[in-house]
Design an enzyme around this catalytic site. Sequence first.
Site, mmCIF file in Angstrom:
data_model
loop_
_atom_site.group_PDB
_atom_site.id
_atom_site.type_symbol
_atom_site.label_atom_id
_atom_site.label_comp_id
_atom_site.label_asym_id
_atom_site.label_seq_id
_atom_site.Cartn_x
_atom_site.Cartn_y
_atom_site.Cartn_z
ATOM 1 N N TYR A 120 0.842 -1.192 0.000
ATOM 2 C CA TYR A 120 0.000 0.000 0.000
ATOM 3 C C TYR A 120 0.877 1.243 0.000
ATOM 4 O O TYR A 120 1.793 1.377 0.821
ATOM 5 C CB TYR A 120 -0.923 0.021 1.218
ATOM 6 C CG TYR A 120 -1.924 1.163 1.148
ATOM 7 C CD1 TYR A 120 -2.998 1.092 0.274
ATOM 8 C CD2 TYR A 120 -1.775 2.311 1.921
ATOM 9 C CE1 TYR A 120 -3.911 2.139 0.164
ATOM 10 C CE2 TYR A 120 -2.681 3.356 1.830
ATOM 11 C CZ TYR A 120 -3.751 3.264 0.948
ATOM 12 O OH TYR A 120 -4.641 4.298 0.841
ATOM 13 N N GLN A 249 9.885 16.835 9.809
ATOM 14 C CA GLN A 249 9.156 15.582 10.038
ATOM 15 C C GLN A 249 7.787 15.849 10.647
ATOM 16 O O GLN A 249 6.843 15.096 10.424
ATOM 17 C CB GLN A 249 9.964 14.659 10.953
ATOM 18 C CG GLN A 249 11.233 14.123 10.298
ATOM 19 C CD GLN A 249 10.955 13.416 8.978
ATOM 20 O OE1 GLN A 249 11.361 13.883 7.918
ATOM 21 N NE2 GLN A 249 10.257 12.300 9.030
ATOM 22 N N GLU A 317 11.175 6.170 16.332
ATOM 23 C CA GLU A 317 11.344 5.639 14.980
ATOM 24 C C GLU A 317 12.631 6.166 14.327
ATOM 25 O O GLU A 317 13.469 5.396 13.856
ATOM 26 C CB GLU A 317 10.125 6.043 14.145
ATOM 27 C CG GLU A 317 10.186 5.619 12.699
ATOM 28 C CD GLU A 317 9.019 6.171 11.898
ATOM 29 O OE1 GLU A 317 8.792 5.659 10.786
ATOM 30 O OE2 GLU A 317 8.330 7.110 12.359
ATOM 31 N N HIS A 318 12.756 7.488 14.265
ATOM 32 C CA HIS A 318 13.948 8.125 13.681
ATOM 33 C C HIS A 318 14.721 8.819 14.792
ATOM 34 O O HIS A 318 14.124 9.565 15.573
ATOM 35 C CB HIS A 318 13.578 9.192 12.644
ATOM 36 C CG HIS A 318 12.625 8.728 11.588
ATOM 37 N ND1 HIS A 318 11.278 9.050 11.601
ATOM 38 C CD2 HIS A 318 12.828 7.967 10.487
ATOM 39 C CE1 HIS A 318 10.696 8.515 10.536
ATOM 40 N NE2 HIS A 318 11.605 7.848 9.843
ATOM 41 N N GLU A 405 6.102 -35.631 30.387
ATOM 42 C CA GLU A 405 4.989 -34.692 30.184
ATOM 43 C C GLU A 405 3.657 -35.402 29.981
ATOM 44 O O GLU A 405 2.661 -34.772 29.622
ATOM 45 C CB GLU A 405 5.296 -33.801 28.965
ATOM 46 C CG GLU A 405 6.537 -32.946 29.148
ATOM 47 C CD GLU A 405 6.879 -32.135 27.910
ATOM 48 O OE1 GLU A 405 6.244 -32.356 26.857
ATOM 49 O OE2 GLU A 405 7.787 -31.281 27.991
ATOM 50 N N HIS A 410 3.097 -39.278 21.919
ATOM 51 C CA HIS A 410 4.389 -38.754 21.505
ATOM 52 C C HIS A 410 5.490 -39.784 21.801
ATOM 53 O O HIS A 410 6.364 -40.037 20.961
ATOM 54 C CB HIS A 410 4.726 -37.455 22.257
ATOM 55 C CG HIS A 410 4.006 -36.245 21.761
ATOM 56 N ND1 HIS A 410 2.644 -36.139 21.754
ATOM 57 C CD2 HIS A 410 4.490 -35.073 21.255
ATOM 58 C CE1 HIS A 410 2.302 -34.945 21.272
ATOM 59 N NE2 HIS A 410 3.413 -34.285 20.956
#
Length: 425
Positions: A120, A249, A317-318, A405, A410
């Site tokens: 997008y 920004q 972020e920056h 267990e 198993h």
Amino acid sequence: MIYIKEGKATEEIRENDDQVSAVVSQALKDIEQRGDAAVKEMSAKFDKWSPESFRLSEKEIEEIVSRVPEQVIEDIKFAQKNIREFAEAQLASMHDVEVENIPGVILGHKHIPVSSVGCYVPGGRYPMVASAHMSVLTAKVAGVGRVIACTPPINGEIPEATITAMHLAGADEIYLLGGIQAMGAMAIGTETIEPVDMIVGPGNAFVAEAKRQLYGRVGIDLFAGPTETLVVADETADAEMIATDLLGQGEHGPTSPCALVTTSEELAHATLKEIDRQLGILPTADVAAVSWADYGQVILVEDIEEALKVADDMAYEHVEILTENPEYFLENMTNYGCLFLGPETNVAYGDKVIGTNHTLPTKKAARYTGGLWVGKFIKTVTYQKATPEASAYIGEYAARLCQLENFAGHAEQALLRVRRYGQEG
């Protein structure tokens, strides 16, 4: 740590997430039930756009590209060259692994690209041409077989530079479609749009919420909120540059946080004055002024060590480092989306052209994830194989651990191999 300037309290600026969530939920349900018809209705309603087909044909793309000025195409190609080369270098760092950890036991992992991705690219006031490079191009470098791209019309017009960037980046399908309807169509699919396995890219609150609700049904890059910019500065920095980089920004949107962490009180006050001056002449001051008033912060710290701690806690972020020794932060800072070291670089370089990806974590997500890169489009999957002797050897351990267990079934898987292959030994 002293706050010289604070933004509004969180309670005052919290978005009405519930309302956004309800709108998105209903829209996605509508797309799921009615497909193309729902997508067309939403596009007509929100973008005043209702073409016969949202997908652009090869001929239409060629005509659009032919109308774009040569200088624009050259600039797009320059940016894409940098982004491609860095993405290729990242890809080269990813290696398949195979080890024999026990004689006769082979374990490994291999990297497999996601089969299909939807990218997008936002429009609106700021047609985000660069987002085409960051998403489409990176996915193609990763080896994704099918990459589709969506962007909305802007005031009923085709954003020709954005379409050109998508095409040059290697998009396999391009749709002139925006908002929730684009995200839903890519992830859910319609009669005319085949669904993808992963959706990526930034967008407004509705696009972000659509991505959140679709996560699980498809993969995503990350949850991206309003862009964030932090400048860490000492007395060697200058107020004009700090103000320029913060406001540059802040123009992203009225909810974009911008902050200065500094060891110099003199610089802090000089920056505040410079911000006021620049807001008087900045063409996008109508947005940047709101961002700064509501979300801007100036924080005074004792020394560089405290600046590092505060910056890591903020996890922006920056993060621009305008200090005498920027390398100190590269070596020691751990929570950030991207570092910009020294006055010679800045966030705009990263956003548009230098080569690192601009889709980065916000809202403290930098504590646990990095930004978009080729690795986000690649699945690291594992495999194992063993000789009969090794299987019998491993089986005895596995059986006991399964019984520990209470997994009888198993354990029997392991014991069957012990009986069958142990006899061969």
